[in-house]
Design a protein around this motif. Structure first.
Motif, PDB file in Angstrom:
ATOM      1  N   GLY A 161      16.282  -6.479  -3.500  1.00  0.00           N
ATOM      2  CA  GLY A 161      15.876  -7.870  -3.611  1.00  0.00           C
ATOM      3  C   GLY A 161      14.388  -8.033  -3.844  1.00  0.00           C
ATOM      4  N   ALA A 162      13.734  -6.997  -4.337  1.00  0.00           N
ATOM      5  CA  ALA A 162      12.286  -7.033  -4.536  1.00  0.00           C
ATOM      6  C   ALA A 162      11.934  -7.773  -5.822  1.00  0.00           C
ATOM      7  CB  ALA A 162      11.729  -5.614  -4.582  1.00  0.00           C
ATOM      8  N   ALA A 163      10.692  -8.248  -5.874  1.00  0.00           N
ATOM      9  CA  ALA A 163      10.164  -8.804  -7.115  1.00  0.00           C
ATOM     10  C   ALA A 163       9.679  -7.707  -8.045  1.00  0.00           C
ATOM     11  CB  ALA A 163       9.008  -9.756  -6.808  1.00  0.00           C
ATOM     12  N   LEU A 164       9.287  -6.581  -7.454  1.00  0.00           N
ATOM     13  CA  LEU A 164       8.767  -5.448  -8.217  1.00  0.00           C
ATOM     14  C   LEU A 164       9.200  -4.157  -7.548  1.00  0.00           C
ATOM     15  CD1 LEU A 164       6.855  -3.918 -10.208  1.00  0.00           C
ATOM     16  CD2 LEU A 164       4.988  -4.399  -8.592  1.00  0.00           C
ATOM     17  N   VAL A 165       9.769  -3.262  -8.326  1.00  0.00           N
ATOM     18  CA  VAL A 165      10.010  -1.893  -7.878  1.00  0.00           C
ATOM     19  C   VAL A 165       9.121  -0.982  -8.712  1.00  0.00           C
ATOM     20  CG1 VAL A 165      11.652   0.026  -7.917  1.00  0.00           C
ATOM     21  CG2 VAL A 165      12.319  -2.167  -6.948  1.00  0.00           C
ATOM     22  N   ALA A 191      -0.089  10.762   2.036  1.00  0.00           N
ATOM     23  CA  ALA A 191      -0.746  11.275   3.237  1.00  0.00           C
ATOM     24  C   ALA A 191      -1.482  10.199   4.018  1.00  0.00           C
ATOM     25  CB  ALA A 191      -1.728  12.383   2.860  1.00  0.00           C
ATOM     26  N   THR A 192      -1.402   8.949   3.573  1.00  0.00           N
ATOM     27  CA  THR A 192      -2.159   7.888   4.256  1.00  0.00           C
ATOM     28  C   THR A 192      -1.319   6.667   4.620  1.00  0.00           C
ATOM     29  OG1 THR A 192      -2.825   6.890   2.143  1.00  0.00           O
ATOM     30  CG2 THR A 192      -4.303   8.547   3.095  1.00  0.00           C
ATOM     31  N   LEU A 193      -0.177   6.477   3.957  1.00  0.00           N
ATOM     32  CA  LEU A 193       0.572   5.229   4.110  1.00  0.00           C
ATOM     33  C   LEU A 193       2.036   5.509   4.443  1.00  0.00           C
ATOM     34  CD1 LEU A 193       0.367   2.090   3.693  1.00  0.00           C
ATOM     35  CD2 LEU A 193       1.275   2.516   1.403  1.00  0.00           C
ATOM     36  N   PRO A 194       2.526   5.046   5.580  1.00  0.00           N
ATOM     37  CA  PRO A 194       3.962   5.181   5.868  1.00  0.00           C
ATOM     38  C   PRO A 194       4.744   4.255   4.936  1.00  0.00           C
ATOM     39  CG  PRO A 194       2.686   4.670   7.865  1.00  0.00           C
ATOM     40  CD  PRO A 194       1.813   4.406   6.696  1.00  0.00           C
ATOM     41  N   VAL A 195       5.335   4.820   3.886  1.00  0.00           N
ATOM     42  CA  VAL A 195       5.913   4.007   2.812  1.00  0.00           C
ATOM     43  C   VAL A 195       7.113   3.199   3.298  1.00  0.00           C
ATOM     44  CG1 VAL A 195       7.066   4.113   0.565  1.00  0.00           C
ATOM     45  CG2 VAL A 195       5.020   5.495   1.007  1.00  0.00           C
ATOM     46  N   ALA A 196       7.904   3.769   4.178  1.00  0.00           N
ATOM     47  CA  ALA A 196       9.061   3.017   4.682  1.00  0.00           C
ATOM     48  C   ALA A 196       8.615   1.721   5.347  1.00  0.00           C
ATOM     49  CB  ALA A 196       9.858   3.875   5.663  1.00  0.00           C
ATOM     50  N   LEU A 197       7.514   1.775   6.081  1.00  0.00           N
ATOM     51  CA  LEU A 197       6.960   0.567   6.689  1.00  0.00           C
ATOM     52  C   LEU A 197       6.342  -0.342   5.640  1.00  0.00           C
ATOM     53  CD1 LEU A 197       6.069  -1.144   9.132  1.00  0.00           C
ATOM     54  CD2 LEU A 197       4.049   0.347   9.310  1.00  0.00           C
ATOM     55  N   ALA A 198       5.590   0.258   4.707  1.00  0.00           N
ATOM     56  CA  ALA A 198       4.931  -0.538   3.673  1.00  0.00           C
ATOM     57  C   ALA A 198       5.929  -1.298   2.813  1.00  0.00           C
ATOM     58  CB  ALA A 198       4.080   0.375   2.792  1.00  0.00           C
ATOM     59  N   ASN A 199       7.094  -0.699   2.568  1.00  0.00           N
ATOM     60  CA  ASN A 199       8.107  -1.367   1.758  1.00  0.00           C
ATOM     61  C   ASN A 199       8.748  -2.556   2.479  1.00  0.00           C
ATOM     62  OD1 ASN A 199       7.785   0.295  -0.452  1.00  0.00           O
ATOM     63  ND2 ASN A 199       9.553   1.581  -0.024  1.00  0.00           N
ATOM     64  N   ALA A 241       0.837  -6.115  -7.908  1.00  0.00           N
ATOM     65  CA  ALA A 241       1.665  -5.949  -6.713  1.00  0.00           C
ATOM     66  C   ALA A 241       1.091  -6.766  -5.556  1.00  0.00           C
ATOM     67  CB  ALA A 241       1.759  -4.471  -6.338  1.00  0.00           C
ATOM     68  N   ARG A 242      -0.222  -6.784  -5.438  1.00  0.00           N
ATOM     69  CA  ARG A 242      -0.851  -7.551  -4.358  1.00  0.00           C
ATOM     70  C   ARG A 242      -0.696  -9.053  -4.581  1.00  0.00           C
ATOM     71  NH1 ARG A 242      -6.321  -3.781  -3.666  1.00  0.00           N
ATOM     72  NH2 ARG A 242      -5.331  -2.213  -2.319  1.00  0.00           N
ATOM     73  N   VAL A 243      -0.788  -9.503  -5.827  1.00  0.00           N
ATOM     74  CA  VAL A 243      -0.574 -10.925  -6.122  1.00  0.00           C
ATOM     75  C   VAL A 243       0.844 -11.332  -5.729  1.00  0.00           C
ATOM     76  CG1 VAL A 243      -0.385 -12.623  -7.969  1.00  0.00           C
ATOM     77  CG2 VAL A 243      -2.317 -11.049  -7.936  1.00  0.00           C
ATOM     78  N   ALA A 247       2.058 -14.002  -2.718  1.00  0.00           N
ATOM     79  CA  ALA A 247       2.963 -15.107  -3.009  1.00  0.00           C
ATOM     80  C   ALA A 247       4.248 -15.031  -2.187  1.00  0.00           C
ATOM     81  CB  ALA A 247       3.302 -15.120  -4.497  1.00  0.00           C
ATOM     82  N   GLY A 248       4.313 -14.068  -1.273  1.00  0.00           N
ATOM     83  CA  GLY A 248       5.482 -13.934  -0.406  1.00  0.00           C
ATOM     84  C   GLY A 248       6.630 -13.170  -1.019  1.00  0.00           C
ATOM     85  N   ARG A 249       6.363 -12.430  -2.091  1.00  0.00           N
ATOM     86  CA  ARG A 249       7.425 -11.712  -2.784  1.00  0.00           C
ATOM     87  C   ARG A 249       7.288 -10.214  -2.531  1.00  0.00           C
ATOM     88  NH1 ARG A 249       9.831 -15.164  -6.562  1.00  0.00           N
ATOM     89  NH2 ARG A 249       8.705 -17.140  -6.848  1.00  0.00           N
ATOM     90  N   PRO A 250       8.371  -9.541  -2.143  1.00  0.00           N
ATOM     91  CA  PRO A 250       8.282  -8.123  -1.774  1.00  0.00           C
ATOM     92  C   PRO A 250       8.123  -7.202  -2.975  1.00  0.00           C
ATOM     93  CG  PRO A 250      10.553  -8.881  -1.631  1.00  0.00           C
ATOM     94  CD  PRO A 250       9.726 -10.081  -1.935  1.00  0.00           C
ATOM     95  N   THR A 251       7.422  -6.104  -2.760  1.00  0.00           N
ATOM     96  CA  THR A 251       7.318  -5.019  -3.735  1.00  0.00           C
ATOM     97  C   THR A 251       7.708  -3.721  -3.046  1.00  0.00           C
ATOM     98  OG1 THR A 251       5.012  -4.408  -3.316  1.00  0.00           O
ATOM     99  CG2 THR A 251       5.410  -6.249  -4.825  1.00  0.00           C
ATOM    100  N   VAL A 252       8.282  -2.796  -3.807  1.00  0.00           N
ATOM    101  CA  VAL A 252       8.851  -1.579  -3.235  1.00  0.00           C
ATOM    102  C   VAL A 252       8.431  -0.375  -4.069  1.00  0.00           C
ATOM    103  CG1 VAL A 252      11.021  -0.339  -2.816  1.00  0.00           C
ATOM    104  CG2 VAL A 252      10.826  -2.742  -2.186  1.00  0.00           C
ATOM    105  N   LEU A 253       8.083   0.703  -3.385  1.00  0.00           N
ATOM    106  CA  LEU A 253       7.793   1.979  -4.031  1.00  0.00           C
ATOM    107  C   LEU A 253       8.952   2.938  -3.794  1.00  0.00           C
ATOM    108  CD1 LEU A 253       5.632   3.977  -5.337  1.00  0.00           C
ATOM    109  CD2 LEU A 253       5.161   4.664  -2.976  1.00  0.00           C
TER     110      LEU A 253
END
Length: 382
Positions: A161-165, A191-199, A241-243, A247-253
């Motif tokens: 349901g992301a706006a950007l993958v 090595a710096t960002l827990p991606v599961a949390l970031a997503n 991705a930051r914009v 705007a309240g829209r999720p992005t996923v890596l």
């Protein structure tokens, strides 16, 4: 122990702790980062691939061949923008397309308007040619795709349901310079960002994106104004991705290897120019770059130096820190590729202090060029 010895031990211990934290984060990502995989069924919604191409005659035909071989998408269109190329990109593209009517080739000979970079202007022109589609996929000409890559990416977009993958391609390297520098791209987030949390969060500062392969929900993309929202940004992928997140829209890596891979640069001069054009903008400017560079030097230079030159406890701490840095590199590489690191990956990981030196050199060069207004990319000033 003298005051100098205590200070040295404290510095090495701090650096080793930073390296160890990076190894722990990289391990968490190796286990937790979702990987792009082929899926059953057929994507029936309209999907348009958008390719900005400037002087890509030697790379674009291979991508076109990959796109012609895509499976699992019933309504696929491809729009290619020859953005003022002088190397025969248009002729090479037409020869590769043949009689495939899913492809549309457009030509642009107008320089970007003031306030726009060449890449953002090209992407905006491409998006304007694809109005009304459900999914927009931006690809760089140097990306290579397995036959189910696009269907898997669209499935991931709709599943989350992301706006950007952002499917992160496996970064290929051939020359010694590439092996030193290219793995740092994936390592920098692994090595710096827990991606599961970031997503799961919409915090802009926890965004990760790679402009080589971006999959947008078309409505969400247009709701923020598309690439016009990041017109002058040299790192337009991360910026957009930051914009979206603001705007309240999720992005996923997701990790895309081995379904997608790329060799960004083929020569040392290409690599140098490529990183010089944008590193000045990393970390918010000179102060941020200086802070990050200082921590990197402390974490990834002092432990190996202590391991080589120290004795006793200092040497043991240094060995632990250096080992943690090498481990984080190997784990990050495995996350990116989906496979065990090979001998070349191991050698590159062992040379991690040299990689950090190369990064710091490129960063300083980028800041100098930016201050002198001397930044250029593919013949255009930035």
């Amino acid at each position: 122990m003298t005051r100098a010895a205590r200070a040295a031990t404290t510095g090495v211990a701090f650096g080793s702790a930073v390296a160890a934290l990076g190894a722990v984060t990289a391990l968490a990502n190796r286990v937790g980062v979702r990987r792009l995989r082929p899926v059953d069924g057929v994507i029936t919604e309209p999907v348009t691939v958008l390719i900005p191409a400037r002087d890509e005659a030697d790379r674009l035909p291979a991508l076109i061949a990959d796109l012609r071989a895509q499976q699992g998408i019933s309504d696929l269109g491809v729009v290619i923008l020859d953005d003022g190329s002088t190397d025969g990109t248009e002729a090479a593209a037409l020869a590769a397309i043949g009689d495939d009517d899913r492809f549309f080739l457009s030509r642009n000979d107008i320089d970007p308007a003031p306030g726009w970079t060449g890449k953002t202007a090209a992407c905006a022109r491409l998006a304007a040619l694809a109005s009304g589609d459900d999914v927009l996929i931006f690809l760089d000409a140097d990306v290579r795709l397995a036959p189910h890559a696009l269907a898997a990416a669209v499935h991931e977009l709709r599943r989350t349901g992301a706006a950007l993958v952002c499917p992160w391609p496996r970064q290929l390297a051939a020359s010694p310079a590439e092996h030193l520098v290219q793995p740092l791209l994936g390592w920098s987030w692994a090595a710096t960002l827990p991606v599961a949390l970031a997503n799961r969060t919409r915090q802009p500062s926890m965004s990760v994106a790679c402009g080589q392969f971006l999959v947008f929900d078309a409505a969400a993309y247009r709701a923020i104004g598309g690439h016009a929202a990041v017109a002058g940004n040299v790192t337009e992928d991360l910026a957009i991705a930051r914009v979206l997140r603001r705007a309240g829209r999720p992005t996923v890596l997701v990790a895309a290897g081995p379904l997608a891979e790329t060799r960004m640069y083929r020569t040392t001069s290409e690599l140098t120019e490529g990183y010089t054009r944008w590193l000045w903008s990393a970390y918010g400017g000179r102060a941020g770059s200086l802070a990050v560079g200082s921590i990197a030097a402390l974490a990834f230079w002092t432990p190996p130096l202590a391991a080589l030159c120290g004795r006793g406890r200092l040497r043991r701490i240094g060995l632990l820190g250096y080992g943690a840095a090498v481990t984080s590199r190997l784990l990050a590489r495995s996350t990116e590729t989906g496979a065990r690191p090979g001998p070349a990956d191991a050698l590159a990981a062992l040379a991690h202090p040299l990689s950090i030196a190369a990064y710091l050199t490129l960063s300083a060069r980028s800041h100098r060029a930016h201050r002198a207004a001397a930044l250029r990319w593919k013949g255009r000033p930035l």
